[in-house]
Scaffold this active site. Structure first.
Site, PDB file in Angstrom:
ATOM      1  CG  HIS A 271      76.699  70.835  60.346  1.00 47.58           C
ATOM      2  ND1 HIS A 271      76.554  71.644  61.435  1.00 47.58           N
ATOM      3  CD2 HIS A 271      75.529  70.882  59.659  1.00 47.58           C
ATOM      4  CE1 HIS A 271      75.322  72.148  61.431  1.00 47.58           C
ATOM      5  NE2 HIS A 271      74.686  71.707  60.357  1.00 47.58           N
ATOM      6  CG  ASP A 328      71.845  69.584  52.647  1.00 49.79           C
ATOM      7  OD1 ASP A 328      72.511  70.510  53.133  1.00 49.79           O
ATOM      8  OD2 ASP A 328      70.606  69.588  52.593  1.00 49.79           O
TER       9      ASP A 328
END
Ligand code: SDX
Length: 392
Positions: A271, A328
Site C-alpha cells: 500500500h 483487497d
C-alpha cells in the site's frame, strides 16, 4: 510562471488539498471517517449512515437519516432508455467499463445535474447518483446473467434494496439473508473513503474543472478499475485460483513475486500509505471467517490466502518493503461467499466508495479549489526548425 517545479511522480510526497473527511495514519494503521474510528463504524454503523457522515460531516439524527433515505428512494429509478444503452454492450463486457459508461450517460437523462454550483443543487445531484448507481450496478450484473432488470422494494433499506435488485428470482421472490446483508453493509462501510487515493484524486481533478458530479464519478470508476487499485480485489481471487490450480504451492508464487524479471505481483499486498497492517484488512479477514462459518461454506482459497499471508509476513523481502495485506486481499472471499461473481468485485468496491467520491467532490467544490493543473520537468527536444518532407 517559471517558478521552481518539484518532480514527484505518483504524487508520493504531495499534499493535493486540505480535507476534513478522512484521516489515515499509515505507520500506525489508523483510519477514521470524520473522526470516527473505522473499527467502531464497521461494528456499529449502517452504510447509509456512513454515507451521510462522510458527505455532510456528522452522524445523522433519525429524522435526518429518514429524510436522506426518502430523498434517495425518490431518485432510485433509471430512465427506461438506459436499458437500451445497456443492451448495446456485449454480455461479456467488463462491468466496470459498462458502469463508467452508464454513469456518464446518466447526464443525458438528468441535464439539470450537469453544472451545479449551489449546495441545494449539489444535494439534488448527490441523492440522484446515490439512488441510481445501485440500480445501474445491479442491472449490469443482471444483464450479464441474462436475468430481468427491475427494482427492489420501497420498504427495504438501502443495502437490502440493492441485494434484492441483484438476487431476486425471476418470479420476483426475495428473502433477506441477514448474514449476507450484515456482511455487505460492513464491506461497503470499509470501502467508503480513503482520502486522496488514485480514484478519489481523479474525481477531484475532473470535478475541479467544474465538470458535473456524474462524469466526475464516471472518471473515478475508470481509475478504480485498474489492477493496482480497486481492480486488485478481482486480481487477488484470480491469483488465488491460479495458485490452487497449480497445486497450492505458495512458495513458488512468493518467489515469482520477488523476482524482478517476473511481472507477477502478490495482488492484495502492499500500500502507498499503510506501512503496517491495513486496518480494513484486519476487519475483513475476521469477517471472512465469520461469514463462511455462518453460511456453512468451506472455501479452500481462504486457506491458500492465509498461507500466503503467513509466508509474506515472515519473508524478509516483504518485511523490509513493509508489504502487508491490504483491503483487497480478503474482500473477494466474502463477495464469493455472498454469491457475487468475480467480475462484480470491483463494482462492489465502487458502490462502497461512491459516498467517499461524492464527499470529496463536494468538499472540493465548496472550498472553491482551483482547477487541477500540475507542471512538469521538460526533457524533450530543444528548439529545431521544420524540414519539408523532401529533406527528411
Ligand atoms: C487500493 O491509495 C489507496 O488508498 C488505495 C486503496 C483505497 O482504499 O483507495 O487502499 C485501495 O488500491 C489498495 C491497493 C490494491 N493494489 C494491489 O493490491 C496491487 C498490488 N500492490 C502493488 O501494486 C503496490 O503495493 C501498490 C500499487 C498498492 C502501491 O504501490 P507503490 O506505493 O507505488 O509501491 P511500489 O510499487 O513502488 O513498491 C515498492 C516496492 C517495490 O520493490 P523495489 O522496487 O523497492 O525493490 O515494493 C514492491 C515493489 O516491487 N512491491 C511488491 C508489491 N507491492 C510493492 N512486490 C510484490 N508484490 C506486491 N504486491
Amino acid at each position: 510562471t517559471g517558478g521552481v517545479v518539484t518532480l514527484d511522480p505518483g504524487y508520493k510526497n504531495t499534499g493535493a488539498c486540505e480535507s476534513a473527511i478522512t484521516f489515515l495514519d499509515g505507520e500506525k494503521g489508523v483510519l477514521r471517517y470524520r473522526g470516527y474510528a473505522i473499527e467502531e463504524l464497521a461494528e456499529k454503523a449502517h452504510f447509509l449512515e456512513v454515507c451521510y457522515l462522510l458527505i455532510f460531516g456528522e452522524l445523522p439524527t433519525e429524522v435526518q437519516l429518514n429524510k436522506f433515505h426518502e430523498d434517495i428512494k425518490a431518485q432510485s429509478h433509471v430512465d427506461e432508455d438506459v436499458k437500451r444503452i445497456l443492451d448495446g454492450f456485449p454480455k461479456a463486457a467488463h462491468p466496470m467499463g459498462v458502469l463508467s459508461s452508464l454513469t456518464s450517460a446518466l447526464v443525458a437523462f438528468n441535464p439539470s445535474s450537469v453544472n451545479v454550483d449551489s449546495e441545494e443543487d449539489m444535494y439534488k445531484a448527490i441523492v440522484k447518483i446515490l439512488g441510481k448507481f445501485p440500480v445501474l450496478t445491479a442491472w449490469t450484473y443482471r444483464k450479464r446473467m441474462g436475468l430481468p432488470l427491475d427494482y427492489g422494494g420501497d420498504t427495504l433499506g438501502y443495502v437490502d434494496n440493492f441485494l434484492k435488485m441483484m438476487f431476486k428470482k425471476p418470479s420476483g421472490d426475495y428473502t433477506t439473508n441477514e448474514i449476507v446483508l450484515k456482511a455487505l453493509d460492513k464491506l461497503l462501510i470499509l470501502h467508503a473513503d480513503h482520502e486522496q487515493n488514485c480514484s478519489t484524486s481523479t474525481v477531484r481533478i475532473v470535478g475541479s474543472s467544474h465538470a458535473g458530479l456524474f462524469v466526475s464519478i464516471s472518471a473515478g470508476i475508470a481509475a478504480l478499475w485498474g489492477p493496482l487499485h480497486g481492480g486488485a480485489n478481482q486480481a487477488v481471487i484470480e491469483m488465488l485460483e491460479e495458485i490452487k490450480a497449480d497445486g497450492g504451492d505458495t512458495k513458488k508464487f512468493m518467489a515469482k513475486a520477488k523476482d524482478k524479471n517476473d511481472p507477477f505481483r502478490l495482488m492484495g499486498f502492499g500500500h502507498r500509505v499503510y506501512k503496517n497492517f491495513d486496518p480494513r484488512a484486519k476487519i475483513i479477514k475476521k469477517a471472512a471467517d465469520d461469514v463462511l462459518e455462518n453460511l456453512g461454506i468451506q472455501d479452500d482459497i481462504l486457506d491458500i490466502a492465509k498461507a500466503l499471508e503467513k509466508e509474506a509476513l515472515e519473508d524478509p523481502y516483504f518485511v523490509e518493503r513493509k508489504l502487508y495485506p491490504n483491503v483487497d486481499f480478503y474482500s473477494g472471499i466474502i463477495y464469493r461467499a455472498l454469491g457475487i461473481p468475480v467480475e462484480m468485485f470491483t463494482p462492489m468496491f465502487a458502490l462502497g466508495r461512491l459516498p467517499g467520491w461524492i464527499a470529496q467532490w463536494r468538499e472540493m467544490r465548496l472550498n472553491k479549489e482551483p482547477i487541477g493543473r500540475p507542471r512538469q520537468i521538460y526533457i524533450g527536444e530543444k528548439l529545431r526548425e521544420f524540414k519539408t518532407v523532401e529533406k527528411r
